[in-house]
Design an enzyme around this catalytic site. Structure first.
Site, short mmCIF file in Angstrom:
data_model
loop_
_atom_site.label_atom_id
_atom_site.label_comp_id
_atom_site.label_asym_id
_atom_site.label_seq_id
_atom_site.Cartn_x
_atom_site.Cartn_y
_atom_site.Cartn_z
N THR A 71 79.24 120.83 -54.52
CA THR A 71 78.26 121.92 -54.59
C THR A 71 78.67 122.92 -55.66
O THR A 71 79.58 122.65 -56.46
CB THR A 71 78.04 122.53 -53.18
OG1 THR A 71 76.97 123.46 -53.26
CG2 THR A 71 79.29 123.21 -52.62
N LYS A 75 78.40 120.88 -59.72
CA LYS A 75 77.45 119.76 -59.76
C LYS A 75 77.31 119.15 -61.16
O LYS A 75 77.20 117.93 -61.30
CB LYS A 75 76.07 120.20 -59.25
CG LYS A 75 76.04 120.47 -57.75
CD LYS A 75 74.64 120.80 -57.29
CE LYS A 75 74.59 121.06 -55.79
NZ LYS A 75 73.24 121.30 -55.29
N ASP A 111 69.34 116.15 -53.59
CA ASP A 111 68.60 117.37 -53.25
C ASP A 111 67.09 117.13 -53.23
O ASP A 111 66.38 117.62 -52.35
CB ASP A 111 68.93 118.50 -54.25
CG ASP A 111 70.33 119.07 -54.02
OD1 ASP A 111 70.83 119.00 -52.88
OD2 ASP A 111 70.92 119.58 -54.99
N ALA A 137 63.44 128.70 -61.78
CA ALA A 137 63.81 127.67 -62.75
C ALA A 137 65.32 127.52 -62.82
O ALA A 137 65.88 127.24 -63.88
CB ALA A 137 63.24 128.03 -64.12
N GLY A 139 69.05 125.90 -60.87
CA GLY A 139 69.54 124.56 -60.55
C GLY A 139 68.74 123.92 -59.44
O GLY A 139 68.38 122.74 -59.51
N ALA A 140 68.43 124.69 -58.41
CA ALA A 140 67.72 124.13 -57.25
C ALA A 140 66.30 123.72 -57.61
O ALA A 140 65.75 122.76 -57.06
CB ALA A 140 67.69 125.15 -56.13
N ASN A 160 58.59 131.50 -63.64
CA ASN A 160 59.93 132.10 -63.57
C ASN A 160 59.94 133.45 -64.27
O ASN A 160 59.21 133.68 -65.23
CB ASN A 160 60.95 131.16 -64.23
CG ASN A 160 62.36 131.50 -63.84
OD1 ASN A 160 62.64 131.73 -62.66
ND2 ASN A 160 63.27 131.55 -64.80
N THR A 162 62.29 134.57 -66.15
CA THR A 162 62.67 134.29 -67.55
C THR A 162 61.90 133.05 -67.98
O THR A 162 62.23 131.92 -67.59
CB THR A 162 64.19 134.03 -67.64
OG1 THR A 162 64.88 135.05 -66.94
CG2 THR A 162 64.66 133.98 -69.08
N TYR A 227 67.38 129.12 -46.63
CA TYR A 227 67.33 128.97 -45.17
C TYR A 227 68.10 130.06 -44.42
O TYR A 227 68.24 129.98 -43.20
CB TYR A 227 67.78 127.57 -44.74
CG TYR A 227 69.19 127.21 -45.15
CD1 TYR A 227 69.43 126.61 -46.38
CD2 TYR A 227 70.26 127.48 -44.32
CE1 TYR A 227 70.71 126.29 -46.76
CE2 TYR A 227 71.55 127.16 -44.70
CZ TYR A 227 71.77 126.57 -45.93
OH TYR A 227 73.05 126.26 -46.31
P1 ATR Z 1 70.00 128.17 -58.16
O1 ATR Z 1 70.91 127.21 -58.84
O2 ATR Z 1 70.36 128.41 -56.72
O3 ATR Z 1 68.56 127.84 -58.32
P2 ATR Z 1 70.09 130.16 -60.28
O4 ATR Z 1 70.31 129.11 -61.30
O5 ATR Z 1 70.91 131.39 -60.35
O6 ATR Z 1 70.32 129.60 -58.81
O7 ATR Z 1 68.54 130.54 -60.26
C1 ATR Z 1 68.03 131.54 -59.49
C2 ATR Z 1 66.52 131.62 -59.68
O8 ATR Z 1 66.05 132.77 -58.98
C3 ATR Z 1 66.08 131.81 -61.13
O9 ATR Z 1 64.82 131.19 -61.30
C4 ATR Z 1 65.97 133.32 -61.23
O10 ATR Z 1 65.13 133.78 -62.27
P3 ATR Z 1 65.73 133.95 -63.78
O11 ATR Z 1 65.82 132.58 -64.35
O12 ATR Z 1 64.75 134.80 -64.46
O13 ATR Z 1 67.08 134.61 -63.61
C5 ATR Z 1 65.36 133.63 -59.89
N1 ATR Z 1 65.54 135.03 -59.46
C6 ATR Z 1 66.67 135.57 -58.97
N2 ATR Z 1 66.45 136.88 -58.65
C7 ATR Z 1 65.15 137.15 -58.94
C8 ATR Z 1 64.31 138.29 -58.83
N3 ATR Z 1 64.77 139.45 -58.34
N4 ATR Z 1 63.02 138.18 -59.22
C9 ATR Z 1 62.53 137.01 -59.70
N5 ATR Z 1 63.27 135.89 -59.83
C10 ATR Z 1 64.56 135.94 -59.46
#
Ligand code: ATR
Length: 285
Positions: A71, A75, A111, A137, A139-140, A160, A162, A227
């Protein structure tokens, strides 16, 4: 016969950094006990700098493991260091399940399987939609995009904060995937039959963002891969507005199935007893 079966008692692991909050040991130990199988499953904390040495020891057998789960944050490195990543892992560039077979380290990513298998169980027909919206957008999100695309959904919109990250995923996963920024969300939701949150919004009781679900198709499924809490603010809002919902716990449980089968030789069933066990653990935390 795989290498795992040569050991009298197959031993598997989950590794990450940190790892102490992982619920994978509870899941696999529950199944070992339930099916009366000899085997072990332990959490092993491995830092990023020690990960290559861990994989080397896994491959040469000195750790005594037949395989395991990987994890955050390993990964991507696990994928790179494996000898035989399958097609799913190759497309994602990330692996969460490893196993040794004839001296080779095999890797896959379960996943997306976990996401789809959970919805197959609780909302059969969830994939019979023309349009899906995936929020996030990271990893998940990748595994979810891959799973939804591979089920044949025609239009998959990744929204997303970003936009460039969403665009990268659209480029990676093909022409059915479309990238958007958050301001487009309301418009993009119009006519969608599936909405998936893959962001950390609402995690651990964070403040709720209110969405406008009114454009979704009647009966559209709203699901979250978070979850904790089990009913995230997004799911709560959707439920109150009359949409069917699915929480993220089922994905966690189902993603564990293929690994357990590889290491311990029996395909386990995700049942309510297991779900209750994890819910108790979440509540006790
Ligand atoms: P994971 O691997 O668990 O998906 P991550 O790569 O850190 O974690 O991605 C988190 C996601 O949540 C991203 O899509 C992030 O948006 P950005 O790519 O713009 O960073 C999104 N995210 C986290 N906090 C957010 C917020 N307050 N509002 C909108 N999107 C958020």
């Amino acid at each position: 016969m795989g290498d795992s079966q040569r050991n009298e008692v197959p031993a598997a692991f989950v590794t990450g950094w940190p790892i102490k909050h992982s619920r994978s040991p509870i899941i696999h130990r529950h199944w070992l006990k339930h099916y009366g199988l000899a085997g072990s499953y332990e959490a092993v904390a491995v830092s990023e700098e020690d990960f290559a040495a861990f994989i080397k020891a896994l491959k040469d057998g000195s750790r005594g493991f037949c395989g395991g789960n990987v994890t955050i944050p390993h990964k991507e490195t696990a994928f790179r260091l494996s000898d035989r990543p399958d097609e799913l892992a190759q497309e994602l560039g990330a692996a969460n399940t490893l196993w040794l077979q004839e001296g080779q380290l095999h890797a896959t990513n379960t996943d997306g399987y976990g996401f789809a298998a959970n919805l197959d169980g609780c909302h059969p027909g969830w994939d019979k939609v023309d349009r899906a919206v995936i929020l996030g957008a990271g990893g998940a999100s990748r595994a979810v995009i891959q799973a939804v695309r591979d089920r044949g959904v025609n239009e998959i919109h990744v929204v997303n904060r970003t936009v460039s990250r969403a665009q990268e995923l659209a480029d990676r996963f093909g022409p059915k995937i479309h990238a958007h920024g958050l301001p487009a969300l309301e418009e993009i939701m119009a006519g969608a039959g599936l909405f998936v949150n893959t962001t950390s919004l609402g995690m651990d009781g964070a403040e709720a963002t209110v969405f406008d679900f009114s454009g979704l198709k009647t009966g559209a499924l709203v699901t979250d891969i978070v979850y904790v809490p089990l009913e995230t603010p997004i799911l709560k809002q959707a439920r109150q507005e009359g949409y069917p919902t699915a929480d993220g716990l089922g994905m966690l449980l189902h993603q564990a199935v293929p690994g357990f089968e590889k290491w311990f030789g029996h395909r386990p069933v995700v049942d309510t007893a297991l779900r209750e066990l994890i819910i108790q653990d979440i509540q006790a935390a």
